[in-house]
Design a protein around this motif. Structure first.
Motif, PDB file in Angstrom:
ATOM      1  N   ALA A  38       0.832  -1.207   0.000  1.00 24.90           N
ATOM      2  CA  ALA A  38       0.000   0.000   0.000  1.00 24.90           C
ATOM      3  C   ALA A  38       0.864   1.254   0.000  1.00 24.90           C
ATOM      4  N   ALA A  39       1.932   1.244   0.801  1.00 24.20           N
ATOM      5  CA  ALA A  39       2.816   2.412   0.878  1.00 24.20           C
ATOM      6  C   ALA A  39       3.528   2.657  -0.451  1.00 24.20           C
ATOM      7  N   ILE A  40       3.976   1.586  -1.108  1.00 21.61           N
ATOM      8  CA  ILE A  40       4.648   1.735  -2.399  1.00 21.61           C
ATOM      9  C   ILE A  40       3.675   2.268  -3.445  1.00 21.61           C
ATOM     10  N   TRP A  41       2.443   1.773  -3.433  1.00 24.15           N
ATOM     11  CA  TRP A  41       1.417   2.269  -4.359  1.00 24.15           C
ATOM     12  C   TRP A  41       1.208   3.764  -4.189  1.00 24.15           C
ATOM     13  N   GLU A  42       1.081   4.203  -2.955  1.00 25.10           N
ATOM     14  CA  GLU A  42       0.899   5.624  -2.682  1.00 25.10           C
ATOM     15  C   GLU A  42       2.140   6.427  -3.072  1.00 25.10           C
ATOM     16  N   CYS A  43       3.306   5.844  -2.859  1.00 25.24           N
ATOM     17  CA  CYS A  43       4.558   6.512  -3.198  1.00 25.24           C
ATOM     18  C   CYS A  43       4.586   6.893  -4.674  1.00 25.24           C
ATOM     19  N   PHE A  44       4.326   5.950  -5.547  1.00 28.32           N
ATOM     20  CA  PHE A  44       4.397   6.233  -6.972  1.00 28.32           C
ATOM     21  C   PHE A  44       3.256   7.136  -7.437  1.00 28.32           C
ATOM     22  N   ARG A  45       2.128   7.102  -6.757  1.00 28.63           N
ATOM     23  CA  ARG A  45       1.048   8.032  -7.077  1.00 28.63           C
ATOM     24  C   ARG A  45       1.419   9.461  -6.703  1.00 28.63           C
ATOM     25  N   LEU A  46       2.120   9.640  -5.595  1.00 25.31           N
ATOM     26  CA  LEU A  46       2.528  10.979  -5.182  1.00 25.31           C
ATOM     27  C   LEU A  46       3.527  11.591  -6.168  1.00 25.31           C
ATOM     28  N   PHE A  47       4.378  10.762  -6.729  1.00 25.40           N
ATOM     29  CA  PHE A  47       5.371  11.270  -7.666  1.00 25.40           C
ATOM     30  C   PHE A  47       4.820  11.410  -9.083  1.00 25.40           C
ATOM     31  N   ASN A  48       3.769  10.663  -9.383  1.00 25.42           N
ATOM     32  CA  ASN A  48       3.144  10.759 -10.708  1.00 25.42           C
ATOM     33  C   ASN A  48       1.633  10.620 -10.551  1.00 25.42           C
ATOM     34  N   PRO A  49       0.951  11.716 -10.192  1.00 24.18           N
ATOM     35  CA  PRO A  49      -0.494  11.652  -9.909  1.00 24.18           C
ATOM     36  C   PRO A  49      -1.342  11.157 -11.073  1.00 24.18           C
ATOM     37  N   ASP A  50      -0.815  11.240 -12.294  1.00 24.67           N
ATOM     38  CA  ASP A  50      -1.586  10.827 -13.467  1.00 24.67           C
ATOM     39  C   ASP A  50      -1.378   9.372 -13.852  1.00 24.67           C
ATOM     40  N   THR A  51      -0.537   8.670 -13.092  1.00 21.51           N
ATOM     41  CA  THR A  51      -0.226   7.295 -13.462  1.00 21.51           C
ATOM     42  C   THR A  51      -1.436   6.382 -13.317  1.00 21.51           C
ATOM     43  N   HIS A  52      -1.493   5.371 -14.192  1.00 21.73           N
ATOM     44  CA  HIS A  52      -2.570   4.385 -14.134  1.00 21.73           C
ATOM     45  C   HIS A  52      -2.048   2.974 -13.853  1.00 21.73           C
ATOM     46  N   ASN A  53      -0.752   2.864 -13.661  1.00 24.10           N
ATOM     47  CA  ASN A  53      -0.165   1.536 -13.427  1.00 24.10           C
ATOM     48  C   ASN A  53       0.550   1.431 -12.091  1.00 24.10           C
ATOM     49  N   ALA A  54       0.258   2.358 -11.169  1.00 20.58           N
ATOM     50  CA  ALA A  54       0.917   2.313  -9.857  1.00 20.58           C
ATOM     51  C   ALA A  54       0.594   1.017  -9.130  1.00 20.58           C
ATOM     52  N   HIS A  55      -0.633   0.509  -9.312  1.00 20.20           N
ATOM     53  CA  HIS A  55      -1.011  -0.724  -8.610  1.00 20.20           C
ATOM     54  C   HIS A  55      -0.215  -1.920  -9.119  1.00 20.20           C
ATOM     55  N   VAL A  56       0.095  -1.932 -10.411  1.00 15.29           N
ATOM     56  CA  VAL A  56       0.898  -3.024 -10.972  1.00 15.29           C
ATOM     57  C   VAL A  56       2.316  -2.965 -10.417  1.00 15.29           C
TER      58      VAL A  56
END
Length: 275
Positions: A38-56
Motif C-alpha cells: 500500500a505504501a509503495i502504491w501511494e509513493c508512486f502516485r505521489l510522484f506521478n499523480p496521473d499514473t494508471h499503473n501504480a497498482h501493478v
C-alpha cells in the motif's frame, strides 16, 4: 469524520495488536507485506499523480518484498543504512532546495529513490521486530509521543513557523515541545519503569551507552520524524493531494500514518543492531 477515524483506528488495532502480542512471525510478515504494498502504491502516485499503473508496480514490489521477508533473505542492515544515507543526502536537503518538476526524468529517479527508502523503513520494521514486539512498539511510541507533544505544544505556544511553504501548521515551538515530551517520558520510563520497560529501545540505549547518548539519540529521532513528516507534506503539496490515498478512512493513506516513521525506523534499526 471523527466516528470514521475511530472505527478505522479500532479495526487497525484489532489486526495489529494480536499479531504483536502473539509474536507470530508469519502473521507479522503478511501484515507487513500488505502495508508495504500500500505504501509503495501511494509513493508512486505521489510522484506521478496521473499514473494508471501504480497498482501493478506496487504488486511487483510487494511480491519481491514478501519473497525476501518470508525466506529471510533480506539484508536488513544494508537497507537500514541505505535509507539513513538517502535521507541525509537527498530527502532532508529537498526541504530547502525543493523537488524536481513532475513528469521529468529527475522526478522519476527521485520516485525510485524514495521507494528504496520505504523498503528501508519496512526492512527496519522487520529488524526491530526481531528484537521483540515490545522493542518495535517502543520505537513507534517515540514518534507517536513526539507527534502528540508537537500538536499540543504548537496549539498552545506556536508562533514561529517551522516550514511555512510546506506545512504552515507546524511551528518551532511545537517541534521543541514534541522533543521535550519524548525526553521526559522516555527518561521516566527508563528510570522508574522497572522490568515493565526493561526491553524498550530507550532502556537498551541508556543501559549500553548512558544518559547523554540516550538524549542525543532521542533528539536525532525526533528531528528525523519531523523531516519525514515535512517531506511527505512537500510531496502532497506538489501533487495537489490532501492525503496520500483514501485507504484508511478518516486517516488518509498509509504514508500519511508512517511518514514520520520512514526515516526514524532505519535509524533506530542501525542503533538497535549494536544493542
Amino acid at each position: 469524520m471523527l466516528r470514521t477515524r475511530v472505527i478505522t483506528a479500532v479495526v487497525l488495532l484489532a489486526v495489529l495488536l494480536p499479531v504483536l502480542y502473539f509474536n507470530n512471525y508469519m502473521a507479522f510478515a503478511v501484515v507487513a507485506t500488505v502495508f508495504f504494498g500500500a505504501a509503495i502504491w501511494e509513493c508512486f502516485r505521489l510522484f506521478n499523480p496521473d499514473t494508471h499503473n501504480a497498482h501493478v508496480i506496487a504488486l511487483v514490489w510487494a511480491a519481491v518484498f514478501a519473497m525476501a521477508v518470508f525466506t529471510g533473505h533480506t539484508n536488513l542492515s544494508f537497507w537500514a543504512a541505505l535509507s539513513v544515507a538517502l535521507w541525509i543526502a537527498r530527502f532532508a536537503p529537498s526541504l530547502k532546495i525543493g523537488l524536481p518538476p513532475l513528469h521529468t526524468p529527475a522526478n522519476t529517479l527521485l520516485s525510485l529513490v524514495y521507494a528504496f527508502a520505504v523498503v528501508g523503513c519496512f526492512a527496519s520494521i522487520v529488524a526491530l521486530y526481531s528484537h521483540s514486539p515490545v522493542f518495535l512498539l517502543s520505537v513507534l511510541a517515540i514518534v507517536w509521543v513526539a507527534d502528540i507533544g508537537a500538536y499540543f505544544s504548537g496549539k498552545a505556544f506556536g508562533k514561529r513557523k517551522l516550514a511555512p511553504s510546506i506545512s504552515p501548521g507546524k511551528s518551532w515551538e511545537g517541534a521543541i515541545g514534541g522533543g521535550i515530551a519524548v525526553l521526559v517520558l522516555a527518561g521516566l520510563s527508563v528510570q522508574f519503569g522497572g522490568d515493565a520497560f526493561a526491553n524498550t529501545f530507550a532502556a537498551a540505549v541508556q543501559h549500553r551507552y548512558g544518559w547523554p547518548a540516550l538524549v542525543v539519540v532521542l533528539v536525532l529521532m525526533v528531528a528525523a520524524s519531523i523531516v519525514g513528516d515535512l517531506f511527505e507534506s512537500q510531496l502532497k503539496r506538489r501533487a495537489g493531494m490532501k492525503d496520500s490515498s483514501n485507504l484508511l478512512p478518516g486517516h488518509g493513506g498509509v504514508l500519511d500514518r508512517i511518514d514520520a516513521l520512514v526515516p526514524v525506523l532505519p535509524l533506530a534499526a542501525l542503533i538497535g543492531a549494536r544493542l
